[in-house]
Design an enzyme around this catalytic site. Sequence first.
Site, PDB file in Angstrom:
ATOM      1  N   ASP A   1      -1.991  29.742 -35.425  1.00 49.27           N
ATOM      2  CA  ASP A   1      -2.593  28.445 -35.702  1.00 49.27           C
ATOM      3  C   ASP A   1      -1.721  27.706 -36.715  1.00 49.27           C
ATOM      4  O   ASP A   1      -1.213  28.275 -37.673  1.00 49.27           O
ATOM      5  CB  ASP A   1      -4.018  28.631 -36.253  1.00 49.27           C
ATOM      6  CG  ASP A   1      -4.822  27.340 -36.206  1.00 49.27           C
ATOM      7  OD1 ASP A   1      -5.773  27.252 -35.400  1.00 49.27           O
ATOM      8  OD2 ASP A   1      -4.501  26.408 -36.978  1.00 49.27           O
TER       9      ASP A   1
ATOM     10  N   HIS B   1      -9.088  22.136 -24.921  1.00 48.15           N
ATOM     11  CA  HIS B   1      -8.517  23.128 -24.001  1.00 48.15           C
ATOM     12  C   HIS B   1      -9.022  24.443 -24.598  1.00 48.15           C
ATOM     13  O   HIS B   1      -8.702  24.751 -25.756  1.00 48.15           O
ATOM     14  CB  HIS B   1      -6.983  23.034 -24.013  1.00 48.15           C
ATOM     15  CG  HIS B   1      -6.264  24.064 -23.175  1.00 48.15           C
ATOM     16  ND1 HIS B   1      -5.273  23.712 -22.268  1.00 48.15           N
ATOM     17  CD2 HIS B   1      -6.363  25.409 -23.137  1.00 48.15           C
ATOM     18  CE1 HIS B   1      -4.806  24.824 -21.696  1.00 48.15           C
ATOM     19  NE2 HIS B   1      -5.450  25.869 -22.211  1.00 48.15           N
TER      20      HIS B   1
ATOM     21  N   HIS C   1      -9.951  27.600 -26.390  1.00 53.25           N
ATOM     22  CA  HIS C   1      -9.159  28.497 -27.229  1.00 53.25           C
ATOM     23  C   HIS C   1     -10.088  29.398 -28.013  1.00 53.25           C
ATOM     24  O   HIS C   1     -11.174  29.002 -28.409  1.00 53.25           O
ATOM     25  CB  HIS C   1      -8.230  27.721 -28.156  1.00 53.25           C
ATOM     26  CG  HIS C   1      -8.924  26.670 -28.959  1.00 53.25           C
ATOM     27  ND1 HIS C   1      -9.264  25.451 -28.417  1.00 53.25           N
ATOM     28  CD2 HIS C   1      -9.368  26.660 -30.228  1.00 53.25           C
ATOM     29  CE1 HIS C   1      -9.883  24.730 -29.335  1.00 53.25           C
ATOM     30  NE2 HIS C   1      -9.962  25.430 -30.448  1.00 53.25           N
TER      31      HIS C   1
END
Length: 110
Positions: free
Chosen positions: A30, A94, A96
Amino acid sequence: MENCIFCKIANKEIPSNLVYEDEYTVAFNDLNPQAPVHILVIPKAHYASLNETDDKETLAALLNAVKEVTKKLGITDYRTVINTGKAAGQEVFHIHLHILSGRPLNWPPG
Ligand code: AMP
Ligand code: ZN
């Protein structure tokens, strides 16, 4: 999907710090880590959120990737999080899965 930052990472159109990849998923660090270990696992296929898919192959692959990543890094204590929807903190649409580790993690999370 066009203009999706995580599709671009999955397609390697933009750089990321990849830690794992298989047929269905990629995992990368991240950009704004919330713990000493903060990894995102995403499907290569674009689904905006958990609400947007019932593709069991992909859903199973995501959890399998968590196991592969944690095994690879030697992590036994970690938290997995999927934020679904704006009110739950989802910012990138999206799917995750967050893997957080390396510090005490409070429960309940708040
Ligand atoms: P969420 O709030 O669950 O949608 O999480 C989105 C996460 O994506 C956040 O933790 C961001 O720090 C992370 N993020 C956004 N852009 C990137 C990027 N280009 N590379 C790595 N992580 C990113
Ligand atoms: Zn996407």
